[in-house]
Design an enzyme around this catalytic site. Structure first.
Site, PDB file in Angstrom:
ATOM      1  N   GLU A   1      -5.085  -3.708  -4.294  1.00  0.00           N
ATOM      2  CA  GLU A   1      -4.516  -3.811  -2.917  1.00  0.00           C
ATOM      3  C   GLU A   1      -5.055  -3.136  -1.753  1.00  0.00           C
ATOM      4  O   GLU A   1      -4.591  -2.564  -0.838  1.00  0.00           O
ATOM      5  CB  GLU A   1      -2.920  -3.015  -3.044  1.00  0.00           C
ATOM      6  CG  GLU A   1      -2.155  -4.002  -4.025  1.00  0.00           C
ATOM      7  CD  GLU A   1      -0.553  -3.288  -3.943  1.00  0.00           C
ATOM      8  OE1 GLU A   1      -0.193  -3.203  -2.882  1.00  0.00           O
ATOM      9  OE2 GLU A   1      -0.132  -3.117  -5.098  1.00  0.00           O
TER      10      GLU A   1
ATOM     11  N   ARG B   1       0.757  -1.142   0.044  1.00  0.00           N
ATOM     12  CA  ARG B   1      -0.049  -0.090   0.014  1.00  0.00           C
ATOM     13  C   ARG B   1       0.910   1.169   0.023  1.00  0.00           C
ATOM     14  O   ARG B   1       0.399   2.405  -0.342  1.00  0.00           O
ATOM     15  CB  ARG B   1      -0.957  -0.032   1.340  1.00  0.00           C
ATOM     16  CG  ARG B   1      -2.009  -0.944   0.869  1.00  0.00           C
ATOM     17  CD  ARG B   1      -2.792  -1.398   2.129  1.00  0.00           C
ATOM     18  NE  ARG B   1      -3.949  -2.428   1.949  1.00  0.00           N
ATOM     19  CZ  ARG B   1      -4.397  -3.515   2.769  1.00  0.00           C
ATOM     20  NH1 ARG B   1      -4.126  -3.406   4.097  1.00  0.00           N
ATOM     21  NH2 ARG B   1      -5.177  -4.123   2.342  1.00  0.00           N
TER      22      ARG B   1
END
Length: 445
Positions: free
Chosen positions: A422, A302
């Site tokens: 994600e 991330r």
């Protein structure tokens, strides 16, 4: 095409950075940790703890991080931006550009130098991701998926033998990797893996069957980290991770390339496994450790996506501001109009705020501290900033923002995915809230 003398110049810059940071004998990992910085009073584990520094601007960063930014910006301006439109329009994988990024050390920037990487920290990675993605968001996601999602778990959980075979040639940029977690029937529910891996004790092998979906780098990667259920009764604790070679592997095939809204220069498709046999030695980590590996990998990933989103936001701001200075209406530059200035202000505040959150998450990771909540905050803020900035850039350009003659519409299409992959924005809110609630409960107990 990549111009050879420009690539050589950039390569020399990359080598200069590595030498200035690490020297000829110094351990790269130790040096990278020592070079880590602090945001909002976070003290990092450096040999001298008496000094705590806060970095909020590029000018405040250590020299090596500024050099990385300058190198990546030069590469993006000269090699990525001029070609991004053509790559996007014709769905062309930027093979030469990715190879050049490997030569510069960017494809393994956060991997230890002893395993083929550049040995730098995640802050350097986040900075590099923003600049690369500012030039081409597709190049950014290719780099991010390879480095965060493939190299990351192999470096963190791989054995020495696995690192030699499945990390060193990838971190050096010779080969590309991918990450197989999502499936056609599961997206945000990562624990519901229907791909199965059955252990064959007689042959000391695993047999894999199943399909992975939405896999970035699928058609160029040579190996994937695959998550498969090894014990259904244990649910998410029965998921294991495997290193699965993808070239000339019997039973392994690829689906058609997805025709995507954005990031169209990167390939995305299914990974299909039908009785794929791999040796037990390709088990990554321990049996049943797969879900843990996936979650830790996504935390770090991330930060990479946040960097990519920041690059898209920055490119959108560049486009909007330059156009506003050149375009005239009512006898003067539209940059003098208050409505335009309000948009530029909102875009800059959102981008810069998200950048600080991203740096904070990277620094926490570099310091060895928990960063799950902070990575989710960074990814959430940066992806929403990218979408907002791209939207407002089109408004500033008006009709010119709606046609492909200008890059604003490409930034708009590229930005949208950053709120999805994600971990969707909705998942990020759950991660953030869950951590905040836990912090308060711990305080009240």
């Amino acid at each position: 095409m990549i111009i050879s003398h420009q690539r050589s110049s950039l390569r020399r810059t990359s080598l200069l950075i590595n030498r200035s940071i690490f020297g000829s004998n110094q351990n790269a990992t130790t040096a990278a940790a020592a070079a880590a910085v602090a945001v909002a009073g976070i003290t990092l584990p450096t040999p001298n703890r008496s000094r705590t520094r806060t970095y909020t601007t590029y000018d405040d960063l250590p020299e090596e991080h500024r050099m990385i930014r300058d190198m990546c910006r030069k590469f993006a301006d000269e090699e990525l931006s001029p070609n991004a439109h053509d790559w996007d329009k014709n769905h062309i994988y930027p093979k030469d550009a990715i190879a050049a990024m490997g030569e510069l050390g960017l494809m393994g920037i956060a991997v230890d130098d002893e395993h083929g990487g550049a040995g730098m920290d995640y802050l350097a990675y986040a900075i590099a991701m923003e600049e690369i993605s500012r030039g081409c968001a597709s190049a950014g996601v290719i780099m991010s998926a390879h480095l965060s999602l493939y190299c990351g778990p192999v470096q963190a959980f791989g054995s020495d033998a696995q690192k030699e075979e499945f990390l060193e040639p990838y971190a050096s940029g010779q080969k590309l990797g991918c990450f197989g977690l999502s499936e056609p029937g599961n997206g945000s529910d990562a624990g519901a893996a229907s791909t199965i891996a059955v252990y064959d004790e007689g042959n000391d092998t695993y047999v894999l069957n199943g399909t992975k979906a939405w896999i970035t780098n699928a058609h160029e990667a040579e190996c994937s980290v695959i998550f498969a259920t090894t014990d259904k009764d244990l649910k998410h604790k029965g998921i294991s991770a495997f290193l699965v070679p993808m070239k000339d592997m019997q039973g392994f095939s690829l689906g058609a390339k997805e025709d995507k809204l954005g990031i169209r220069a990167s390939s995305t498709s299914n990974l299909i496994m039908e009785d794929v046999i791999i040796p037990k030695s390709n088990l990554l980590g321990e049996t049943g450790q797969g879900f843990k590996i996936a979650m830790k990998t996504l935390d770090a990933g991330r930060i990479g996506v946040a960097g990519q989103a920041l690059g898209i936001a920055s490119a959108s701001i560049d486009c909007a501001v330059k156009y506003s200075l050149e375009r005239e209406a009512f006898g003067k530059s539209i940059s003098n109009l208050q409505s335009i200035q309000n948009k530029i202000s909102q875009m800059s505040v959102a981008r810069d705020s998200a950048r600080l959150l991203t740096w904070r998450a990277a620094i926490l990771k570099d310091s060895g501290r928990s960063f799950t909540k902070e990575a989710a905050m960074a990814k959430l803020a940066a992806s929403e900033a990218a979408t907002m900035c791209a939207h407002q850039a089109i408004q500033v350009l008006g009709g010119m923002g709606y046609v492909s003659d200008m890059p604003a519409e490409r930034h708009y299409r590229d930005a949208r995915i950053t709120e999805i992959y994600e971990g969707t924005s909705e998942i990020q809110h759950l991660v953030i809230a869950g951590n905040v609630l836990k912090e308060y409960k711990d305080l009240l107990e």
